[in-house]
Design a protein around this motif. Structure first.
Motif, PDB file in Angstrom:
ATOM      1  N   GLU A   1      -3.507  -5.370   0.204  1.00  0.00           N
ATOM      2  CA  GLU A   1      -3.572  -4.175   1.581  1.00  0.00           C
ATOM      3  C   GLU A   1      -3.529  -4.619   2.404  1.00  0.00           C
TER       4      GLU A   1
ATOM      5  N   GLN B   1      -5.025   1.672  -6.370  1.00  0.00           N
ATOM      6  CA  GLN B   1      -5.666   0.386  -6.089  1.00  0.00           C
ATOM      7  C   GLN B   1      -6.018  -1.009  -7.854  1.00  0.00           C
TER       8      GLN B   1
ATOM      9  N   LYS C   1       0.713  -1.271  -0.311  1.00  0.00           N
ATOM     10  CA  LYS C   1       0.103   0.256   0.359  1.00  0.00           C
ATOM     11  C   LYS C   1       0.840   0.982  -0.683  1.00  0.00           C
TER      12      LYS C   1
END
Length: 284
Positions: free
Chosen positions: A35, A18, A8
């Motif tokens: 994540e 993402q 992340k």
């Protein structure tokens, strides 16, 4: 285990979403779960994600107390989602040590929320949620928003509507300071609480606006999280606006019942079943 926080942090440092990280490799939902240390994708998928981030396998493979704690926190999240508060608290007890500040806030939030609904002790809940705000020291993060929102819930349950409004009215602005796509679970949790507030205040238009946003968000992320609760509130809004169970309202009620059954949310199964039985859609 895979260090989702490392993935992340690297993704954010590179300035990609993402969805961009997932493109051509997997789904955005899988990246979100990765994540949060909630999934271990296939080796080929993981290899492609790591390569896109210019990382090596040894950069993200770890086994430490932070990841162990996160596993139990995620387990408690899922149990709380279905109102299984006793089991959620049991999961939290498995955590031996917390060294990460964000995990401390996460732990305290789940614990405070679970005990609040289990015991209906709203006085202790006030202390717990205010403690989170002090811990986060006005940081613009999801736990600040959650604590603020749930302080509104506490006062709503106590019937102190002015105090409830003070907190709930802060939430929409606070949400603009966090990345909702990186906090799918919590975003839907917060919207669920907001829709309950606006419904109780009989602001049906505002409630419907948030319900539409939450439904679109849920569909985009392909997640059933809290969908049964959101559909239930939508059914109530449509019923109260028209004064009767319209076809559209019943449709949302049926969808709520279906999702509650799928997720084994016993509380919502009972609420929707009672109404559906009363209006003749389920046998007595």
């Amino acid at each position: 285990m895979i260090d989702g926080q490392k993935i992340k942090d690297t993704r954010k440092k590179l300035g990609i979403s993402q969805q961009e990280l997932a493109q051509g490799i997997t789904t955005q939902g899988t990246v979100s779960l990765l994540e949060r240390n909630s999934t271990s994708p296939r080796g080929d998928i993981l290899a492609k994600i790591i390569a896109r981030l210019n990382l090596k396998l040894e950069d993200v493979v770890v086994d430490n107390e932070v990841l162990t704690a996160q596993r139990y926190l995620d387990e408690a999240d899922k149990l709380s989602m279905n109102n299984q508060y006793e089991q959620a608290l049991a999961s939290l007890k498995k955590i031996e040590k917390l060294t990460d500040k964000e995990q401390e806030a996460h732990y305290l939030f789940i614990k405070t929320n679970a005990i609040m609904w289990q015991t209906r002790d709203f006085e202790d809940a006030l202390f717990g949620f205010n403690r989170i705000l002090q811990m986060r020291n006005k940081q613009d993060d999801v736990f600040t928003v959650l604590a603020t929102c749930e302080l509104g819930v506490v006062y709503l349950e106590r019937g102190e509507l002015d105090k409830a409004s003070f907190y709930f009215e802060q939430v929409p602005n606070l949400l603009t300071n966090i990345n909702l796509d990186d906090n799918v679970f919590w975003s839907l949790f917060i919207w669920k609480s907001l829709t309950t507030y606006y419904y109780r205040m009989k602001d049906f238009d505002k409630c419907a606006e948030i319900l539409t946003k939450a439904e679109e968000f849920s569909n985009r992320h392909l997640t059933p999280v809290f969908v049964d609760s959101l559909y239930y509130t939508n059914a109530l809004v449509l019923h109260d606006k028209s004064g009767k169970w319209t076809k559209e309202a019943i449709g949302y009620l049926l969808k709520s019942w279906s999702f509650a059954t799928f997720s084994d949310n016993k509380r919502n199964i009972k609420k929707t079943s009672d109404i559906l039985t009363e209006i003749g859609y389920l046998p007595k």
